[in-house]
Design an enzyme around this catalytic site. Structure first.
Site, PDB file in Angstrom:
ATOM      1  N   LYS A   1       3.420   6.259   1.431  1.00 45.41           N
ATOM      2  CA  LYS A   1       4.276   5.117   1.768  1.00 45.41           C
ATOM      3  C   LYS A   1       5.740   5.563   1.844  1.00 45.41           C
ATOM      4  O   LYS A   1       6.490   5.140   2.731  1.00 45.41           O
ATOM      5  CB  LYS A   1       4.109   4.012   0.724  1.00 45.41           C
TER       6      LYS A   1
ATOM      7  N   GLN B   1       2.705  -0.409  -7.576  1.00 51.54           N
ATOM      8  CA  GLN B   1       1.385   0.127  -7.242  1.00 51.54           C
ATOM      9  C   GLN B   1       0.358  -0.324  -8.284  1.00 51.54           C
ATOM     10  O   GLN B   1       0.573  -0.203  -9.487  1.00 51.54           O
ATOM     11  CB  GLN B   1       1.461   1.661  -7.163  1.00 51.54           C
TER      12      GLN B   1
ATOM     13  N   ASP C   1       3.790  -6.913  -0.547  1.00 47.99           N
ATOM     14  CA  ASP C   1       2.333  -6.832  -0.696  1.00 47.99           C
ATOM     15  C   ASP C   1       1.667  -8.167  -0.352  1.00 47.99           C
ATOM     16  O   ASP C   1       0.455  -8.219  -0.141  1.00 47.99           O
ATOM     17  CB  ASP C   1       1.971  -6.508  -2.158  1.00 47.99           C
TER      18      ASP C   1
HETATM   19  N1  GUN Z   1      -3.454  -0.474  -4.907  1.00 47.09           N
HETATM   20  C1  GUN Z   1      -4.418  -0.375  -3.952  1.00 47.09           C
HETATM   21  N2  GUN Z   1      -4.048  -1.030  -2.835  1.00 47.09           N
HETATM   22  C2  GUN Z   1      -2.824  -1.556  -3.084  1.00 47.09           C
HETATM   23  C3  GUN Z   1      -1.925  -2.319  -2.295  1.00 47.09           C
HETATM   24  O1  GUN Z   1      -2.179  -2.694  -1.142  1.00 47.09           O
HETATM   25  N3  GUN Z   1      -0.758  -2.644  -2.900  1.00 47.09           N
HETATM   26  C4  GUN Z   1      -0.461  -2.276  -4.182  1.00 47.09           C
HETATM   27  N4  GUN Z   1       0.697  -2.663  -4.693  1.00 47.09           N
HETATM   28  N5  GUN Z   1      -1.276  -1.574  -4.932  1.00 47.09           N
HETATM   29  C5  GUN Z   1      -2.458  -1.200  -4.381  1.00 47.09           C
END
Ligand code: GUN
Length: 295
Positions: A54, A98, A121
């Protein structure tokens, strides 16, 4: 005839190019550079990989990004304080914590601490509520990516029967809500099946579109599918593979080999939905940055 591949790599690149153009324009016209803050607690190797990719995407698109890492022992209080700091920072337009978080931290409390306007998100209850009501909002990235894959591969879900397998907060519930909206690119009849359903086969067999998001490797087979259906495989399961250099291999929730002979179109794993998640995160961050300037 073998199903055609829905190419996540190509479609994600298309979206990233659009986001780059949008970000350039925002910088030129408003002097705003989109900024994204990542918070990573603990050292889960999977989360490390996600956060790194990311961050790389931010670099490529000329976004600002900052990553705050904390040990798994980090207190909820410290995490909430970190979020409060980013909420107050005008250079940060998106905040991503995350998941999963260590067990001593209340995940829902953390999600709710994020300013809903910076919730890239799309997990905050304000955004979830707006999504259900059909009000424009920041939408969860993976489900939003699934709708883009369908639209851009010429598989409009309008009037079709979509069966979603899995009811997670991250994929199953939001993709159900998105597909059933009375909106272009959606407007489907949607069924959700899950672990409470003894035999999902008769449901899956009726689907024009199957969204497989239950996190069980290769468990939807070609024999379960209606001929000509479209298959979106959200699964990312690492399984042992002695022939691979790393000793493991990534597979989806769909048994690709058998499904390919029955479906008309299918997303590969890797190279399908996974790449869309980051592209949509960038799109959400641009949207949050634009909204912050009143656009
Ligand atoms: N962990 C797995 N997928 C995601 C996601 O799309 N966003 C976040 N913040 N954590 C994750």
């Amino acid at each position: 005839m073998a199903a055609s591949l829905i190419d996540g790599k190509l479609i994600a690149a298309e979206i990233r190019a659009e986001v780059r153009r949008g970000a350039d324009e925002l910088r030129r016209t408003r002097g705003i550079t989109p900024g994204l803050a990542f918070i990573l607690v603990g050292n889960d190797p999977g989360s490390e990989v996600y956060v790194r990719s990311k961050g790389k995407a931010c670099e490529e698109l000329g976004f600002r990004s900052v990553t705050e890492r904390r040990a798994a022992s980090c207190s909820e209080h410290e995490l909430l304080a970190l979020i409060a700091g980013f909420n107050a920072d005008p250079a940060v337009h998106g905040i991503l914590v995350q998941l999963p978080l260590p067990r001593h931290i209340d995940e829902q409390r953390v999600i709710e601490a994020i300013d809903s306007r910076k919730d890239v998100d799309g997990f905050h209850p304000v955004n979830v509520g707006k999504l259900v009501l059909g009000i424009p909002c920041l939408r969860p990235c993976t489900p939003a990516g699934i709708l883009e894959l369908l639209a851009r591969s010429g598989n409009d879900p309008g009037g079709k029967h979509a069966v979603v397998v899995g009811r997670s907060n991250i994929v199953g519930k939001p993709v159900f809500n998105m597909l059933m909206q009375k909106q272009p690119g959606a407007n489907a009849a949607v069924t959700v099946v899950h672990t409470g359903v003894k035999d999902i086969t008769p449901f899956v067999k009726q689907a024009d579109i199957v969204i497989a998001a239950m996190g069980r490797p290769r468990s939807i087979t070609g024999a379960m599918l209606k001929p000509g259906c479209v298959v979106i495989d959200v699964g990312m399961n690492r399984i042992p593979d002695p022939s691979a250099k790393t000793g493991t291999r990534l597979v989806g929730d769909v048994d690709f080999a058998s499904a390919q002979g029955v479906a008309s179109a299918i997303t590969p794993v890797p190279g399908g939905v996974g790449l869309m998640t980051i592209a949509m995160l960038m799109k959400n961050t641009l949207q949050a940055a634009s909204s912050s300037s009143g656009i």
